[in-house]
Design an enzyme around this catalytic site. Structure first.
Site, PDB file in Angstrom:
ATOM      1  N   GLU A 105      -3.360  -1.050   5.437  1.00 53.46           N
ATOM      2  CA  GLU A 105      -4.676  -1.561   5.834  1.00 53.46           C
ATOM      3  C   GLU A 105      -4.657  -2.122   7.253  1.00 53.46           C
ATOM      4  O   GLU A 105      -5.558  -1.848   8.052  1.00 53.46           O
ATOM      5  CB  GLU A 105      -5.106  -2.659   4.869  1.00 53.46           C
ATOM      6  CG  GLU A 105      -5.299  -2.217   3.439  1.00 53.46           C
ATOM      7  CD  GLU A 105      -5.397  -3.404   2.517  1.00 53.46           C
ATOM      8  OE1 GLU A 105      -6.496  -3.964   2.389  1.00 53.46           O
ATOM      9  OE2 GLU A 105      -4.356  -3.780   1.928  1.00 53.46           O
ATOM     10  N   GLU A 126       3.217  -4.381  -0.574  1.00 56.73           N
ATOM     11  CA  GLU A 126       1.930  -4.744  -1.158  1.00 56.73           C
ATOM     12  C   GLU A 126       2.010  -6.173  -1.680  1.00 56.73           C
ATOM     13  O   GLU A 126       2.868  -6.490  -2.514  1.00 56.73           O
ATOM     14  CB  GLU A 126       1.522  -3.782  -2.282  1.00 56.73           C
ATOM     15  CG  GLU A 126       1.170  -2.393  -1.768  1.00 56.73           C
ATOM     16  CD  GLU A 126       0.521  -1.506  -2.809  1.00 56.73           C
ATOM     17  OE1 GLU A 126      -0.091  -0.502  -2.418  1.00 56.73           O
ATOM     18  OE2 GLU A 126       0.638  -1.825  -4.010  1.00 56.73           O
ATOM     19  N   ARG A 161       3.954   5.534   1.217  1.00 58.64           N
ATOM     20  CA  ARG A 161       2.598   6.073   1.329  1.00 58.64           C
ATOM     21  C   ARG A 161       2.568   7.591   1.476  1.00 58.64           C
ATOM     22  O   ARG A 161       1.650   8.243   0.954  1.00 58.64           O
ATOM     23  CB  ARG A 161       1.890   5.428   2.530  1.00 58.64           C
ATOM     24  CG  ARG A 161       1.778   3.913   2.470  1.00 58.64           C
ATOM     25  CD  ARG A 161       0.896   3.449   1.347  1.00 58.64           C
ATOM     26  NE  ARG A 161       0.726   2.001   1.363  1.00 58.64           N
ATOM     27  CZ  ARG A 161       0.157   1.305   0.402  1.00 58.64           C
ATOM     28  NH1 ARG A 161      -0.294   1.925  -0.677  1.00 58.64           N
ATOM     29  NH2 ARG A 161       0.031  -0.008   0.487  1.00 58.64           N
ATOM     30  N   ASP A 201       0.897  -2.411 -13.430  1.00 58.16           N
ATOM     31  CA  ASP A 201       0.338  -2.808 -12.141  1.00 58.16           C
ATOM     32  C   ASP A 201      -1.160  -2.529 -12.135  1.00 58.16           C
ATOM     33  O   ASP A 201      -1.593  -1.404 -12.406  1.00 58.16           O
ATOM     34  CB  ASP A 201       1.025  -2.030 -11.008  1.00 58.16           C
ATOM     35  CG  ASP A 201       0.760  -2.652  -9.651  1.00 58.16           C
ATOM     36  OD1 ASP A 201       0.568  -3.880  -9.587  1.00 58.16           O
ATOM     37  OD2 ASP A 201       0.744  -1.924  -8.646  1.00 58.16           O
ATOM     38  N   THR A 247      10.490  -2.841  -7.166  1.00 58.16           N
ATOM     39  CA  THR A 247       9.454  -3.873  -7.154  1.00 58.16           C
ATOM     40  C   THR A 247      10.163  -5.215  -7.080  1.00 58.16           C
ATOM     41  O   THR A 247      11.066  -5.477  -7.883  1.00 58.16           O
ATOM     42  CB  THR A 247       8.587  -3.811  -8.424  1.00 58.16           C
ATOM     43  OG1 THR A 247       7.959  -2.531  -8.508  1.00 58.16           O
ATOM     44  CG2 THR A 247       7.524  -4.895  -8.412  1.00 58.16           C
ATOM     45  N   ASP A 278       5.017  -4.900  -4.472  1.00 60.37           N
ATOM     46  CA  ASP A 278       5.068  -3.554  -5.044  1.00 60.37           C
ATOM     47  C   ASP A 278       5.279  -2.556  -3.904  1.00 60.37           C
ATOM     48  O   ASP A 278       4.322  -1.978  -3.387  1.00 60.37           O
ATOM     49  CB  ASP A 278       3.767  -3.267  -5.793  1.00 60.37           C
ATOM     50  CG  ASP A 278       3.805  -1.942  -6.525  1.00 60.37           C
ATOM     51  OD1 ASP A 278       4.882  -1.570  -7.001  1.00 60.37           O
ATOM     52  OD2 ASP A 278       2.757  -1.288  -6.612  1.00 60.37           O
ATOM     53  N   GLU A 335       1.128  -9.051  -3.895  1.00 56.56           N
ATOM     54  CA  GLU A 335       0.547  -9.196  -5.226  1.00 56.56           C
ATOM     55  C   GLU A 335       1.023 -10.491  -5.878  1.00 56.56           C
ATOM     56  O   GLU A 335       1.984 -11.121  -5.430  1.00 56.56           O
ATOM     57  CB  GLU A 335       0.940  -8.019  -6.131  1.00 56.56           C
ATOM     58  CG  GLU A 335       0.601  -6.650  -5.567  1.00 56.56           C
ATOM     59  CD  GLU A 335       0.737  -5.542  -6.600  1.00 56.56           C
ATOM     60  OE1 GLU A 335       0.717  -5.856  -7.812  1.00 56.56           O
ATOM     61  OE2 GLU A 335       0.847  -4.377  -6.193  1.00 56.56           O
ATOM     62  N   LYS A 387       6.287   4.657  -6.112  1.00 55.22           N
ATOM     63  CA  LYS A 387       6.188   3.255  -6.530  1.00 55.22           C
ATOM     64  C   LYS A 387       7.366   2.781  -7.371  1.00 55.22           C
ATOM     65  O   LYS A 387       7.639   1.579  -7.423  1.00 55.22           O
ATOM     66  CB  LYS A 387       4.908   3.076  -7.370  1.00 55.22           C
ATOM     67  CG  LYS A 387       3.615   3.296  -6.609  1.00 55.22           C
ATOM     68  CD  LYS A 387       3.205   2.038  -5.894  1.00 55.22           C
ATOM     69  CE  LYS A 387       1.777   2.137  -5.384  1.00 55.22           C
ATOM     70  NZ  LYS A 387       1.322   0.893  -4.764  1.00 55.22           N
ATOM     71  N   HIS A 395      -8.802  -4.674  -0.877  1.00 57.45           N
ATOM     72  CA  HIS A 395      -7.779  -3.645  -0.705  1.00 57.45           C
ATOM     73  C   HIS A 395      -8.312  -2.296  -1.191  1.00 57.45           C
ATOM     74  O   HIS A 395      -8.166  -1.276  -0.497  1.00 57.45           O
ATOM     75  CB  HIS A 395      -6.523  -4.022  -1.485  1.00 57.45           C
ATOM     76  CG  HIS A 395      -5.473  -2.948  -1.511  1.00 57.45           C
ATOM     77  ND1 HIS A 395      -4.715  -2.616  -0.412  1.00 57.45           N
ATOM     78  CD2 HIS A 395      -5.073  -2.122  -2.509  1.00 57.45           C
ATOM     79  CE1 HIS A 395      -3.883  -1.635  -0.730  1.00 57.45           C
ATOM     80  NE2 HIS A 395      -4.082  -1.317  -1.996  1.00 57.45           N
ATOM     81  N   GLN A 398       3.302   9.076  -1.876  1.00 54.88           N
ATOM     82  CA  GLN A 398       2.168   8.825  -2.760  1.00 54.88           C
ATOM     83  C   GLN A 398       1.020   9.789  -2.472  1.00 54.88           C
ATOM     84  O   GLN A 398       0.389  10.306  -3.398  1.00 54.88           O
ATOM     85  CB  GLN A 398       1.694   7.381  -2.594  1.00 54.88           C
ATOM     86  CG  GLN A 398       0.596   6.976  -3.556  1.00 54.88           C
ATOM     87  CD  GLN A 398       0.245   5.511  -3.427  1.00 54.88           C
ATOM     88  OE1 GLN A 398       0.857   4.769  -2.654  1.00 54.88           O
ATOM     89  NE2 GLN A 398      -0.737   5.057  -4.182  1.00 54.88           N
TER      90      GLN A 398
END
Length: 433
Positions: free
Chosen positions: A377, A202, A240, A130, A260, A236, A204, A256, A137, A243
């Site tokens: 975000e 996320e 949070r 990744d 996925t 993904d 992607e 993570k 971002h 993390q």
């Protein structure tokens, strides 16, 4: 080098598969590859055309010999291992078979309604990496933690990435189980263990690798495009709070690797040729890429004119028959590095990439809130909730929520093509024993 635009891209080309003509995602100009199971049948390679799936194994005798030898497998790895010329020949042959009415009688029995089929991962993924190429971002997230210096010094020199967990990549439609893990809020003296409270998506792109390079032999920037098989959408999923506690000093781990999601169809590099555009110039004052990452042709044609969207459907919205609520929409040109640069950098130390390996671009965000690629975000770290239809709000995902990602490629004078969707519903965390 890039490929070329040929008769398979012609905007006036129609298919005798009527549902393909005018289809939002899968007109005859697309012809993505995937692995599907027909009713009561095992997994096999197929091609999406309109609302149908063409069974490649059924028509093996009509395909180029190199291709025919690889259409009986339950993954696309064999096809992705073929040289670029053979992959291009497959596309042109499929286009002719599905365009020319004289082939209808021999091809039609090999078509299955997509609604009756089950989709699988396109390839057996040996490795998953990744990246972090979405500069908006990276800036948005960095600003929440380092307002005066959002981007670390290496960002504009190095395509940042980390190695993910291939075993937990799943095809779109398979539910996501909320992960447990350690979390520690700033007001806690010691961490606690339990379900994540800040689960996020996320947005992607997934990059599928073609061919192989031996260990110790890098792939130069001028050859990297030949190693690009195609794109899928990729989510993904990220916990949070887990993390934030675990990522120092080595980076993402349990926050993570639990799941996925990827969309099932590989939109081939050949199908994407009409949608190639110039890589946006770097802002004034940014350093140029180091020489091993620079190629004039890649800068001229290394980006794609894709529009990406994320929508959310809650359990309450579905019960009330409300449509999914769009959270963001933005272009894929918000990538700071090209796909060829990712492949070149990945192999620059001699790392071997193999057919069926998967790269994630990292979260692709726009400069403004309506194009942000994650809830982290959009809600500014959970401080600004999103208002949804039915007076619901979200800072992070709740059990029963479904995240839906879509993408569309457009170019003047060409038929638009889509990616299908990448979607999954969130299930509660397992109870702790």
């Amino acid at each position: 080098m890039t490929g070329s635009i040929d008769e398979s891209h012609r905007p006036d080309r129609q298919s005798w598969v009527e549902s393909a003509n005018g289809h939002l995602d899968f007109p005859i100009q697309n012809l993505p590859l995937g692995i599907f199971s027909p009713p009561l049948g095992p997994p096999r390679p197929g091609v999406a055309v309109g609302e149908m799936i063409l069974d490649l194994a059924w028509i093996a005798g009509l395909l180029p010999a190199a291709v025919a030898a690889n259409v009986g497998n339950p993954t696309l790895n064999g096809l992705l291992a073929l040289p670029k010329a053979d992959r291009g020949a497959l596309r042109r042959r499929l286009s002719d078979l599905l365009w020319d009415e004289q082939h209808r009688a021999e091809i039609e029995p090999a078509l299955y309604p997509a609604a009756d089929c089950t989709m699988h991962l396109p390839a057996s993924i040996g490795d998953y990496t990744d990246f972090y190429v979405g500069i908006h971002h990276a800036t948005n997230v960095g600003a929440l933690f380092r307002p005066d210096n959002p981007l670390l010094p290496n960002y504009k020199y190095v395509p940042i990435g980390y190695h993910g967990r291939a075993s937990s990549v799943r095809v779109s439609g398979q539910p996501v189980v909320r992960p447990n893990g350690q979390r520690k809020s700033p007001d806690q003296e010691t961490p606690s263990f339990g379900p994540t409270r800040r689960l996020d998506y996320e947005l992607e792109l997934g990059v599928w690798i073609a061919g192989s390079n031996p260990l110790g032999q890098p792939v130069g920037i001028t050859d990297a495009t030949d190693r690009f098989a195609g794109l899928s959408l990729l989510n993904d999923w990220s916990a949070r709070d887990l993390q934030a506690w675990e990522y120092q000093p080595l980076g993402p781990f349990l926050a993570k690797n639990f799941h996925t999601s990827v969309s099932p169809w590989v939109i081939t590099a050949e199908a994407l040729e009409p949608f190639r555009i110039a890589q946006p110039p770097r802002p004034a004052g940014d350093p140029p890429p180091l020489p091993y990452l620079w190629d004039d042709q890649d800068q001229a044609l290394g980006a794609f004119n894709l529009t990406l969207e994320v929508a959310l459907s809650t359990q309450r919205m579905r019960a009330a028959n409300l449509p999914p609520h769009r959270l963001s929409r933005g272009p894929a040109t918000n990538m700071y590095w090209t796909i060829a640069q990712l492949i070149t950098h990945h192999t620059s130390n001699g790392c071997d990439l193999h057919a069926g390996d998967l790269l994630g671009t990292g979260t692709i965000s726009a400069p403004t809130r309506d194009g942000f690629g994650s809830l982290f975000e959009i809600t500014r770290g959970g401080d600004q909730p999103v208002l949804l239809p039915g007076d619901e709000t979200r800072t992070f995902l709740e059990d029963g929520d479904e995240v839906i990602m879509t993408a569309r490629a457009e170019a003047e004078g060409h038929v638009p093509i889509g990616f299908g969707s990448c979607r999954a519903v969130l299930l509660p965390a397992p109870e702790l024993s």
